[in-house]
Scaffold this motif. Structure first.
Motif, short mmCIF file in Angstrom:
data_model
loop_
_atom_site.label_atom_id
_atom_site.label_comp_id
_atom_site.label_asym_id
_atom_site.label_seq_id
_atom_site.Cartn_x
_atom_site.Cartn_y
_atom_site.Cartn_z
N VAL A 198 -18.17 -6.73 30.37
CA VAL A 198 -16.78 -6.96 30.80
C VAL A 198 -16.86 -7.79 32.08
N ARG A 199 -16.59 -9.07 31.96
CA ARG A 199 -16.86 -10.00 33.07
C ARG A 199 -15.65 -10.81 33.49
N PRO A 217 -12.46 -13.49 45.33
CA PRO A 217 -13.57 -14.05 44.53
C PRO A 217 -14.94 -13.52 44.90
N GLY A 218 -15.25 -13.41 46.19
CA GLY A 218 -16.56 -12.93 46.60
C GLY A 218 -16.83 -11.52 46.13
N PHE A 219 -15.84 -10.64 46.26
CA PHE A 219 -16.04 -9.27 45.82
C PHE A 219 -16.21 -9.19 44.31
N LEU A 220 -15.39 -9.92 43.57
CA LEU A 220 -15.47 -9.86 42.12
C LEU A 220 -16.82 -10.37 41.62
N LEU A 221 -17.35 -11.38 42.26
CA LEU A 221 -18.68 -11.87 41.90
C LEU A 221 -19.74 -10.79 42.11
N GLN A 222 -19.64 -10.07 43.21
CA GLN A 222 -20.59 -8.99 43.49
C GLN A 222 -20.53 -7.92 42.41
N GLN A 223 -19.37 -7.72 41.82
CA GLN A 223 -19.19 -6.69 40.80
C GLN A 223 -19.55 -7.15 39.40
N GLY A 224 -19.91 -8.42 39.26
CA GLY A 224 -20.32 -8.91 37.95
C GLY A 224 -19.27 -9.68 37.19
N PHE A 225 -18.14 -9.99 37.81
CA PHE A 225 -17.12 -10.81 37.15
C PHE A 225 -17.52 -12.28 37.20
N ARG A 226 -17.04 -13.04 36.21
CA ARG A 226 -17.27 -14.48 36.20
C ARG A 226 -15.96 -15.27 36.26
N SER A 227 -14.82 -14.59 35.95
CA SER A 227 -13.56 -15.32 35.96
C SER A 227 -12.41 -14.41 36.37
N LEU A 232 -12.42 -10.07 18.51
CA LEU A 232 -11.84 -9.61 19.77
C LEU A 232 -12.88 -9.54 20.87
N SER A 233 -12.51 -9.99 22.06
CA SER A 233 -13.32 -9.77 23.26
C SER A 233 -12.49 -8.93 24.23
N ILE A 234 -13.18 -8.29 25.16
CA ILE A 234 -12.53 -7.31 26.04
C ILE A 234 -12.67 -7.73 27.50
N GLY A 235 -11.55 -7.69 28.21
CA GLY A 235 -11.54 -7.97 29.64
C GLY A 235 -10.90 -6.84 30.41
N CYS A 236 -10.83 -7.01 31.71
CA CYS A 236 -10.36 -5.97 32.64
C CYS A 236 -8.97 -6.33 33.16
#
Length: 278
Positions: free
Chosen positions: A192-193, A211-221, A153-157
């Protein structure tokens, strides 16, 4: 019983699409939510699957492709053939109790996209469940921690409250994503990316500024749920310039255990949202 014409059309669609998807080394995301004891007992159509039907779906699709983990989904040069990536949204308790034994028995991985406030109890039930009067419980924080330790299992938001992101102003929308990611990462001790935005429709995400904000928070997808498939060598990148996220497309799954319907539905939904990928 589905009509003979529908079954025939699904067979034709599968025969047409499958060679093209295999040649493209396509990745198809499959999205479920929760389980039901018997087919059709859940009041929200398409929301639930029986444990037996899920196992059957995995077995049927494993004949035409292979199941991969979320990490493998980002492989830019996968081995030839069609790939499937399985995910469950929201954080229902049965994801922690029923799903792991199925994955272990069949040897496939999956991803859980967690609604932070649902798991903590801040939100006793999700709005779409309250509307039907059927409110299955969330997994506990301890169950989530145990799920994160499961190698399959992997975990996402999935945000804090599972409300449609377009009802928020920008600061509140950003808080929904950032707080959920940070809390889930702290609790589980794993990165959690990846964000599956609630409801997953084309209009349920801020495609311009998100997309820009999510990148700043450490998301990749960011993961949608309106169909289509993912091209490993030409991934769907959203954002601007070097500041882009990967968009992972997913197919909302049905609860059937009929091989013709399973493959036909997946092929249909993969073709529907491909935006000229083929």
């Amino acid at each position: 019983m589905p009509s003979l014409l529908k079954r025939l059309s699904y067979r034709v669609l599968t025969a047409t699409m499958l060679p093209r998807l295999r040649a493209a080394r396509a990745l198809i995301g499959l999205c479920h939510h929760r389980f039901e004891a018997a087919t059709g007992t859940d009041p929200i159509p398409g929301m639930a699957v029986t444990p037996e039907a899920l196992a059957r779906q995995i077995e049927v699709l494993s004949r035409i492709g292979r199941f991969v983990s979320l990490e493998e989904a980002f492989d830019p040069d996968p081995a030839p053939g069609l790939r499937f990536w399985l995910s469950f949204d929201d954080g229902y308790r049965d994801n922690a109790e029923i799903l792991p034994p199925i994955l272990s028995r069949l040897g496939v991985p999956a991803t859980l996209f967690i609604t932070h406030g649902f798991v903590t109890g801040e939100i006793p039930a999700l709005e779409h469940d309250l509307a039907t009067g059927h409110t299955p419980p969330a997994m506990s924080p301890d169950q989530l921690r145990a799920a994160a330790a499961d190698p399959r299992l992997s975990i996402g938001c999935h945000t804090v409250s599972h409300r449609r992101l377009d009802v928020f102003n920008a600061p509140d929308w950003r808080r929904e994503c950032a707080e959920a990611r940070q809390w889930t990462a702290r609790l589980t001790g794993v990165p959690v990316r990846d964000l599956a935005y609630p409801f997953g429709g084309r209009r349920d995400f801020d495609w311009r500024d998100g997309p820009g904000f999510l990148l700043q928070q450490g998301f990749r997808s960011v993961c949608s749920n309106f169909g289509g498939w993912n091209a490993p060598r030409r991934p769907d990148r959203i954002g601007a310039g070097d500041h882009t996220l990967t968009h992972l497309r997913r197919v909302p799954m049905i609860g059937s255990d009929d091989p013709v319907l399973i493959t036909g539905w997946v092929m249909k939904m993969a073709a529907r949202g491909c935006r000229g990928c083929l």
